[in-house]
Write an enzyme that holds these catalytic residues in place. Sequence first.
Site, PDB file in Angstrom:
ATOM      1  N   GLY A  50      -4.463   8.321   5.903  1.00 31.99           N
ATOM      2  CA  GLY A  50      -3.531   9.305   6.456  1.00 31.99           C
ATOM      3  C   GLY A  50      -2.361   9.552   5.515  1.00 31.99           C
ATOM      4  O   GLY A  50      -1.882  10.679   5.380  1.00 31.99           O
TER       5      GLY A  50
ATOM      6  N   LYS B 113       0.836  -1.209   0.000  1.00 32.05           N
ATOM      7  CA  LYS B 113       0.000   0.000   0.000  1.00 32.05           C
ATOM      8  C   LYS B 113       0.873   1.261   0.000  1.00 32.05           C
ATOM      9  O   LYS B 113       0.633   2.187  -0.777  1.00 32.05           O
ATOM     10  CB  LYS B 113      -0.893  -0.061   1.250  1.00 32.05           C
ATOM     11  CG  LYS B 113      -1.847   1.080   1.427  1.00 32.05           C
ATOM     12  CD  LYS B 113      -2.979   0.687   2.357  1.00 32.05           C
ATOM     13  CE  LYS B 113      -2.634   0.797   3.826  1.00 32.05           C
ATOM     14  NZ  LYS B 113      -2.544   2.159   4.342  1.00 32.05           N
ATOM     15  N   SER B 114       1.873   1.294   0.854  1.00 33.69           N
ATOM     16  CA  SER B 114       2.739   2.484   0.941  1.00 33.69           C
ATOM     17  C   SER B 114       3.409   2.769  -0.401  1.00 33.69           C
ATOM     18  O   SER B 114       3.478   3.919  -0.852  1.00 33.69           O
ATOM     19  CB  SER B 114       3.855   2.260   1.962  1.00 33.69           C
ATOM     20  OG  SER B 114       3.380   2.347   3.253  1.00 33.69           O
TER      21      SER B 114
ATOM     22  N   ARG C  99      -6.851  -2.703  10.192  1.00 34.83           N
ATOM     23  CA  ARG C  99      -5.882  -3.584  10.858  1.00 34.83           C
ATOM     24  C   ARG C  99      -6.490  -4.254  12.103  1.00 34.83           C
ATOM     25  O   ARG C  99      -6.117  -5.358  12.459  1.00 34.83           O
ATOM     26  CB  ARG C  99      -4.590  -2.839  11.192  1.00 34.83           C
ATOM     27  CG  ARG C  99      -3.963  -2.211   9.947  1.00 34.83           C
ATOM     28  CD  ARG C  99      -2.487  -2.292   9.865  1.00 34.83           C
ATOM     29  NE  ARG C  99      -2.046  -1.646   8.625  1.00 34.83           N
ATOM     30  CZ  ARG C  99      -1.913  -2.255   7.455  1.00 34.83           C
ATOM     31  NH1 ARG C  99      -2.162  -3.546   7.338  1.00 34.83           N
ATOM     32  NH2 ARG C  99      -1.536  -1.584   6.383  1.00 34.83           N
TER      33      ARG C  99
ATOM     34  N   ARG D  67       2.865   5.988  -3.260  1.00 33.54           N
ATOM     35  CA  ARG D  67       4.005   6.795  -3.719  1.00 33.54           C
ATOM     36  C   ARG D  67       4.182   6.690  -5.231  1.00 33.54           C
ATOM     37  O   ARG D  67       4.537   7.663  -5.897  1.00 33.54           O
ATOM     38  CB  ARG D  67       5.275   6.357  -2.978  1.00 33.54           C
ATOM     39  CG  ARG D  67       5.267   6.852  -1.519  1.00 33.54           C
ATOM     40  CD  ARG D  67       6.236   6.069  -0.656  1.00 33.54           C
ATOM     41  NE  ARG D  67       6.375   6.599   0.690  1.00 33.54           N
ATOM     42  CZ  ARG D  67       5.517   6.402   1.683  1.00 33.54           C
ATOM     43  NH1 ARG D  67       4.432   5.678   1.500  1.00 33.54           N
ATOM     44  NH2 ARG D  67       5.729   6.932   2.877  1.00 33.54           N
TER      45      ARG D  67
ATOM     46  N   LYS E 141      -3.500   6.324  15.030  1.00 38.23           N
ATOM     47  CA  LYS E 141      -3.716   5.636  13.749  1.00 38.23           C
ATOM     48  C   LYS E 141      -5.195   5.681  13.385  1.00 38.23           C
ATOM     49  O   LYS E 141      -5.935   6.490  13.925  1.00 38.23           O
ATOM     50  CB  LYS E 141      -3.191   4.206  13.846  1.00 38.23           C
ATOM     51  CG  LYS E 141      -1.690   4.122  14.090  1.00 38.23           C
ATOM     52  CD  LYS E 141      -0.913   4.656  12.911  1.00 38.23           C
ATOM     53  CE  LYS E 141       0.583   4.640  13.174  1.00 38.23           C
ATOM     54  NZ  LYS E 141       1.338   5.288  12.096  1.00 38.23           N
TER      55      LYS E 141
ATOM     56  N   ASP F 184       2.633  -0.871  12.030  1.00 41.66           N
ATOM     57  CA  ASP F 184       1.295  -1.297  11.584  1.00 41.66           C
ATOM     58  C   ASP F 184       0.977  -2.747  11.973  1.00 41.66           C
ATOM     59  O   ASP F 184      -0.165  -3.184  11.858  1.00 41.66           O
ATOM     60  CB  ASP F 184       1.163  -1.138  10.063  1.00 41.66           C
ATOM     61  CG  ASP F 184       1.138   0.330   9.665  1.00 41.66           C
ATOM     62  OD1 ASP F 184       0.851   1.179  10.531  1.00 41.66           O
ATOM     63  OD2 ASP F 184       1.411   0.632   8.490  1.00 41.66           O
TER      64      ASP F 184
ATOM     65  N   SER G  41       8.271   9.157  11.702  1.00 38.89           N
ATOM     66  CA  SER G  41       7.068   8.991  10.880  1.00 38.89           C
ATOM     67  C   SER G  41       7.408   9.178   9.415  1.00 38.89           C
ATOM     68  O   SER G  41       7.874  10.246   9.003  1.00 38.89           O
ATOM     69  CB  SER G  41       6.014  10.026  11.301  1.00 38.89           C
ATOM     70  OG  SER G  41       5.070  10.181  10.255  1.00 38.89           O
TER      71      SER G  41
HETATM   72  C1  S3P Z   1       2.899   4.994   6.252  1.00 38.51           C
HETATM   73  C2  S3P Z   1       3.571   5.355   7.383  1.00 38.51           C
HETATM   74  C3  S3P Z   1       3.160   4.952   8.740  1.00 38.51           C
HETATM   75  C4  S3P Z   1       2.170   3.800   8.696  1.00 38.51           C
HETATM   76  C5  S3P Z   1       1.111   4.005   7.665  1.00 38.51           C
HETATM   77  C6  S3P Z   1       1.715   4.131   6.292  1.00 38.51           C
HETATM   78  C7  S3P Z   1       3.404   5.461   4.947  1.00 38.51           C
HETATM   79  O1  S3P Z   1       2.538   6.039   9.380  1.00 38.51           O
HETATM   80  O2  S3P Z   1       1.587   3.630   9.968  1.00 38.51           O
HETATM   81  O3  S3P Z   1       0.203   2.931   7.675  1.00 38.51           O
HETATM   82  O4  S3P Z   1       2.997   4.919   3.904  1.00 38.51           O
HETATM   83  O5  S3P Z   1       4.216   6.379   4.942  1.00 38.51           O
HETATM   84  P1  S3P Z   1       3.371   7.144  10.203  1.00 38.51           P
HETATM   85  O6  S3P Z   1       4.280   7.809   9.268  1.00 38.51           O
HETATM   86  O7  S3P Z   1       2.342   8.074  10.748  1.00 38.51           O
HETATM   87  O8  S3P Z   1       4.074   6.361  11.282  1.00 38.51           O
END
Ligand code: S3P
Length: 425
Positions: A92, A22-23, A385, A27, A338, A311, A163
């Site tokens: 987020g 997902k991350s 989650r 991006r 979260k 996570d 973060s």
């Molecule tokens: C993420 C960073 C993390 C993670 C989130 C995805 C990302 O959050 O918990 O699920 O893709 O950069 P934080 O940067 O707030 O720790």
Amino acid sequence: MQKKVSRLNKPLNGQIIIPADKSISHRAVMFSALAKGKSIIRNFSDGQDPLTTLKIFNQLGVESEIKGNEIVIKSNGILKQSATHLDCGNSGTTMRLISGILAGQKFDSVLIGDESLSKRPMKRIIEPLTQMGAIIESNEYKAPLKITGQDLHAIDYISQIASAQVKSCILLAGLGINDGSTSVTEPHLSRNHTELMLKAMGANITTNGTKVSIQKSELAPIEIDICGDISSAAYFIVATLIVPNSKVILKNVGLNPTRTGILDVAQKMGANIQILDGKEVCGEKVGDIQIEYSQLKGCEISGEIIPRLIDEIPVIAVLATQAQGTTIIKDAQDLRNKESDRITAVVTELKKLGANIEETPDGMVICGRDKLLGGCEVETYHDHRLAMSLYVAGLICEKEILINGFEWVDISFPTFEELFISLNK
Ligand code: S3P
């Protein structure tokens, strides 16, 4: 949607391909939109969150074509004002990273989110962006965010929290700044997908320990094959470790060291886990993970490893209920920010199932190994989650459980249950 989960009457066995990270999917869309030319993203996540990001870039004038799970993005690197609000849904990552991109544009934007996202703290990005000259109005540092595009200036930012969302937001703002280098220093290293992908696209970005610096750069388009998400693999890793006699291979999982804390912790607890066929694909480490049912012992999880498994803590708590002795999770206070307050939510719901678990300000203490009785309803708090972790717990409960709000799973992993069923045939 309410989901009934019953104790498994036979082991999990076989192999599955873990769906896209997902991350990295978020991006890939964002950075392709900022590049000039045609990017090809293969094995894009089918979770709702990355699709939310794609929709927002379409609103910002970027063309995309979806063919199965391949996405072609055509951009001239220039974004346009959206006629309507940009809805980040539950994500987020979408809201925080896009804020960094939009703060330096020549137009204004309004970012909104769902009930869960509208409660999450945005001060962590508003503060550094404001230091860079951004103008952002918010609802007491929460969404909606009204961003008035400005010329920004470079800063050296020392972040109090590890973060990747904060780090990436600042780096993306820095990417468009004409003079000077923008840097972010974190207390511990958080996931570094932004750094790796921007570098692969030709950005002028350097890393020195936990400090990352960026200068204005033109991005070249990319062609990327997205690896499987270790955060999705985590549910299968834990289930295989706790359902007696299970043995599973998870194929094509991302093994970026900033994400593999769960493997280190499981191995410290005595888990039989092996990496098969490790290689590098598009700058990210990838491999197959073989897991076998194991006798586990409790351990302490704290400090620098926390951002490497942030996570996975809800499902690690499930794992700890089946480990002999005490597991202490510390330094994880950001879990309260979260999709839900994951400390209170995990402790409350696992207690209902019969776990011996207590909340602390920055984590939890779990005493194993008790049988989980189940035989009750549990809640998911708008949090994918939580839903998936409770499902895994349900597989070993004595009596069947009912999970309310199970549809939240679709945020990151629509094929979650289907894959579980395929391992239990
Ligand atoms: C993420 C960073 C993390 C993670 C989130 C995805 C990302 O959050 O918990 O699920 O893709 O950069 P934080 O940067 O707030 O720790």
